[in-house]
Scaffold this motif. Structure first.
Motif, PDB file in Angstrom:
ATOM      1  N   ALA A 154       0.872  -1.216  -0.143  1.00 24.98           N
ATOM      2  CA  ALA A 154      -0.081  -0.288   0.255  1.00 24.98           C
ATOM      3  C   ALA A 154       1.198   1.556   0.069  1.00 24.98           C
ATOM      4  O   ALA A 154       0.287   2.282  -0.456  1.00 24.98           O
ATOM      5  N   MET A 155       2.039   0.929   0.947  1.00 23.44           N
ATOM      6  CA  MET A 155       2.956   2.420   0.677  1.00 23.44           C
ATOM      7  C   MET A 155       3.278   2.628  -0.420  1.00 23.44           C
ATOM      8  O   MET A 155       3.660   3.432  -0.895  1.00 23.44           O
ATOM      9  N   ALA A 156       3.951   2.253  -1.398  1.00 21.45           N
ATOM     10  CA  ALA A 156       4.675   1.429  -2.598  1.00 21.45           C
ATOM     11  C   ALA A 156       3.325   2.501  -3.558  1.00 21.45           C
ATOM     12  O   ALA A 156       3.859   3.406  -4.310  1.00 21.45           O
ATOM     13  N   GLU A 157       2.217   1.909  -3.351  1.00 19.16           N
ATOM     14  CA  GLU A 157       1.260   2.020  -3.997  1.00 19.16           C
ATOM     15  C   GLU A 157       0.763   3.400  -4.259  1.00 19.16           C
ATOM     16  O   GLU A 157       0.326   4.267  -4.696  1.00 19.16           O
ATOM     17  N   ALA A 158       0.383   4.418  -2.631  1.00 21.24           N
ATOM     18  CA  ALA A 158       0.652   6.060  -2.574  1.00 21.24           C
ATOM     19  C   ALA A 158       1.919   6.368  -2.794  1.00 21.24           C
ATOM     20  O   ALA A 158       2.121   7.418  -2.769  1.00 21.24           O
ATOM     21  N   GLY A 159       3.590   5.929  -3.509  1.00 22.32           N
ATOM     22  CA  GLY A 159       4.463   6.753  -3.652  1.00 22.32           C
ATOM     23  C   GLY A 159       5.062   6.693  -2.245  1.00 22.32           C
ATOM     24  O   GLY A 159       6.183   7.424  -2.661  1.00 22.32           O
ATOM     25  N   TRP A 160       5.001   6.353  -0.607  1.00 22.10           N
ATOM     26  CA  TRP A 160       5.965   6.735  -0.011  1.00 22.10           C
ATOM     27  C   TRP A 160       7.081   5.487  -0.234  1.00 22.10           C
ATOM     28  O   TRP A 160       8.571   6.434   0.167  1.00 22.10           O
ATOM     29  N   VAL A 161       7.140   4.252  -0.304  1.00 22.01           N
ATOM     30  CA  VAL A 161       7.983   3.707  -0.861  1.00 22.01           C
ATOM     31  C   VAL A 161       8.802   3.554  -2.099  1.00 22.01           C
ATOM     32  O   VAL A 161       7.446   3.379  -3.211  1.00 22.01           O
ATOM     33  N   ALA A 162       9.787   3.134  -2.730  1.00 25.72           N
ATOM     34  CA  ALA A 162      10.185   3.021  -3.623  1.00 25.72           C
ATOM     35  C   ALA A 162      10.679   1.330  -4.102  1.00 25.72           C
ATOM     36  O   ALA A 162      12.083   1.245  -3.317  1.00 25.72           O
ATOM     37  N   ALA A 163      10.463   0.744  -5.168  1.00 19.81           N
ATOM     38  CA  ALA A 163      11.289  -0.846  -5.128  1.00 19.81           C
ATOM     39  C   ALA A 163      12.893  -0.724  -6.118  1.00 19.81           C
ATOM     40  O   ALA A 163      12.333   0.309  -6.516  1.00 19.81           O
ATOM     41  N   LEU A 164      13.544  -0.896  -5.218  1.00 24.07           N
ATOM     42  CA  LEU A 164      14.208  -0.833  -5.517  1.00 24.07           C
ATOM     43  C   LEU A 164      15.284  -2.022  -7.017  1.00 24.07           C
ATOM     44  O   LEU A 164      15.982  -1.852  -7.431  1.00 24.07           O
ATOM     45  N   GLY A 165      14.785  -2.698  -6.566  1.00 23.56           N
ATOM     46  CA  GLY A 165      15.093  -4.351  -7.560  1.00 23.56           C
ATOM     47  C   GLY A 165      14.764  -5.532  -6.488  1.00 23.56           C
ATOM     48  O   GLY A 165      15.116  -5.266  -5.125  1.00 23.56           O
ATOM     49  N   GLN A 166      15.999  -6.682  -6.849  1.00 18.82           N
ATOM     50  CA  GLN A 166      15.377  -8.073  -6.467  1.00 18.82           C
ATOM     51  C   GLN A 166      16.819  -7.963  -5.788  1.00 18.82           C
ATOM     52  O   GLN A 166      17.865  -7.968  -5.665  1.00 18.82           O
ATOM     53  N   GLU A 167      16.804  -8.973  -4.261  1.00 19.35           N
ATOM     54  CA  GLU A 167      18.571 -10.008  -3.688  1.00 19.35           C
ATOM     55  C   GLU A 167      17.807 -11.040  -3.313  1.00 19.35           C
ATOM     56  O   GLU A 167      16.869 -11.183  -2.770  1.00 19.35           O
ATOM     57  N   ARG A 168      19.180 -11.967  -2.876  1.00 23.45           N
ATOM     58  CA  ARG A 168      18.986 -13.192  -2.797  1.00 23.45           C
ATOM     59  C   ARG A 168      19.539 -13.399  -2.314  1.00 23.45           C
ATOM     60  O   ARG A 168      20.717 -13.189  -2.450  1.00 23.45           O
ATOM     61  N   ALA A 169      19.405 -14.242  -1.482  1.00 23.18           N
ATOM     62  CA  ALA A 169      20.587 -14.650  -0.191  1.00 23.18           C
ATOM     63  C   ALA A 169      21.042 -16.355  -0.265  1.00 23.18           C
ATOM     64  O   ALA A 169      19.221 -16.465   0.307  1.00 23.18           O
ATOM     65  N   GLY A 170      21.498 -16.372  -0.486  1.00 21.58           N
ATOM     66  CA  GLY A 170      21.646 -18.014  -0.742  1.00 21.58           C
ATOM     67  C   GLY A 170      20.792 -18.796  -1.942  1.00 21.58           C
ATOM     68  O   GLY A 170      20.442 -18.427  -2.764  1.00 21.58           O
ATOM     69  N   ASN A 171      20.492 -19.899  -0.738  1.00 19.66           N
ATOM     70  CA  ASN A 171      19.359 -20.894  -1.646  1.00 19.66           C
ATOM     71  C   ASN A 171      17.662 -19.807  -1.591  1.00 19.66           C
ATOM     72  O   ASN A 171      16.775 -20.403  -1.965  1.00 19.66           O
ATOM     73  N   ARG A 172      17.428 -18.561  -0.599  1.00 18.47           N
ATOM     74  CA  ARG A 172      16.598 -18.425  -0.310  1.00 18.47           C
ATOM     75  C   ARG A 172      15.490 -17.496  -1.675  1.00 18.47           C
ATOM     76  O   ARG A 172      16.565 -16.703  -2.804  1.00 18.47           O
ATOM     77  N   PRO A 173      14.305 -16.998  -1.751  1.00 22.03           N
ATOM     78  CA  PRO A 173      13.390 -16.449  -2.600  1.00 22.03           C
ATOM     79  C   PRO A 173      14.225 -15.141  -2.380  1.00 22.03           C
ATOM     80  O   PRO A 173      14.699 -14.612  -1.712  1.00 22.03           O
TER      81      PRO A 173
END
Length: 203
Positions: free
Chosen positions: A54-73
């Motif tokens: 909801a905060m992303a939709e409101a423009g309060w936060v923005a996605a920077l990209g994907q991060e992966r650690a080990g075998n985690r999603p």
């Protein structure tokens, strides 16, 4: 995303964490639970992810990209935006300036303390005081460890506030126990049995 997600009380906490550093929701959830016992009890994974969306939709936060650690999603990392910073400042300013009478389950229970009788009330309050002392000692230890590790005091100022509240409550509860046990707190006689007055044979 429903507007009510933006009214969730965890919004300022999440924005505050993102003000410190970019993070993905899984990290935000862990930090919320680590820093606040209140958030640990109130926040779950679904609620947090919905709030961040909801905060992303409101423009309060923005996605920077994907991060992966080990075998985690892969996890989406978010950064607070200028609009999010402005919203955080607005909410914090309002919350700090305006004291509110928040519902507190203990306050509701104390309002009917007489139902326990003097012995039951004293025992229950004494147990609460004991648990408060134990929790306060643990919180004091964790705060001291955080400060010793170099965490800036400003980042744990809410822990100091919570500790002061706990100490004040403990002192009040212990004082009340003493009043009950010494008889200095007047205890009314038990009311008549309403079941006998209002039963099927009553008038």
């Amino acid at each position: 995303m429903p507007r009510r997600a933006l009214d969730n009380p965890i919004v300022p906490a999440v924005l505050g964490l993102l003000l410190e550093s970019d993070a993905h929701p899984h990290r935000l959830l862990a930090d919320l639970r680590e820093r606040s016992a209140h958030h640990a009890a109130a926040v779950n994974r679904g609620t947090l992810y919905n709030t961040v969306a909801a905060m992303a939709e409101a423009g309060w936060v923005a996605a920077l990209g994907q991060e992966r650690a080990g075998n985690r999603p892969e996890r989406t990392v978010y950064r607070i935006t200028a609009a999010g910073r402005a919203e955080l400042v607005r909410r914090l300013d309002e919350q700090i300036r305006t004291p509110e009478r928040e519902f507190w389950s203990f306050l509701g229970a104390v309002a009917h303390l007489g139902a326990l009788g003097p012995d039951g009330a004293a025992d229950a309050l004494a147990e609460r005081a004991r648990r408060l002392r134990e929790r306060t000692a643990d919180d004091e230890r964790r705060l001291a460890e955080a400060l010793a590790a170099g965490v800036p005091r400003l980042f744990v100022i809410e822990a100091e506030y919570a500790l002061d509240l706990a100490r004040t409550e403990t002192a009040w509860v212990e004082s009340l126990v003493e009043e009950i046990r010494t008889g200095t707190l007047a205890w009314p006689s038990a009311p008549a049995d309403r079941g006998r007055q209002d039963g099927p044979d009553g008038d």
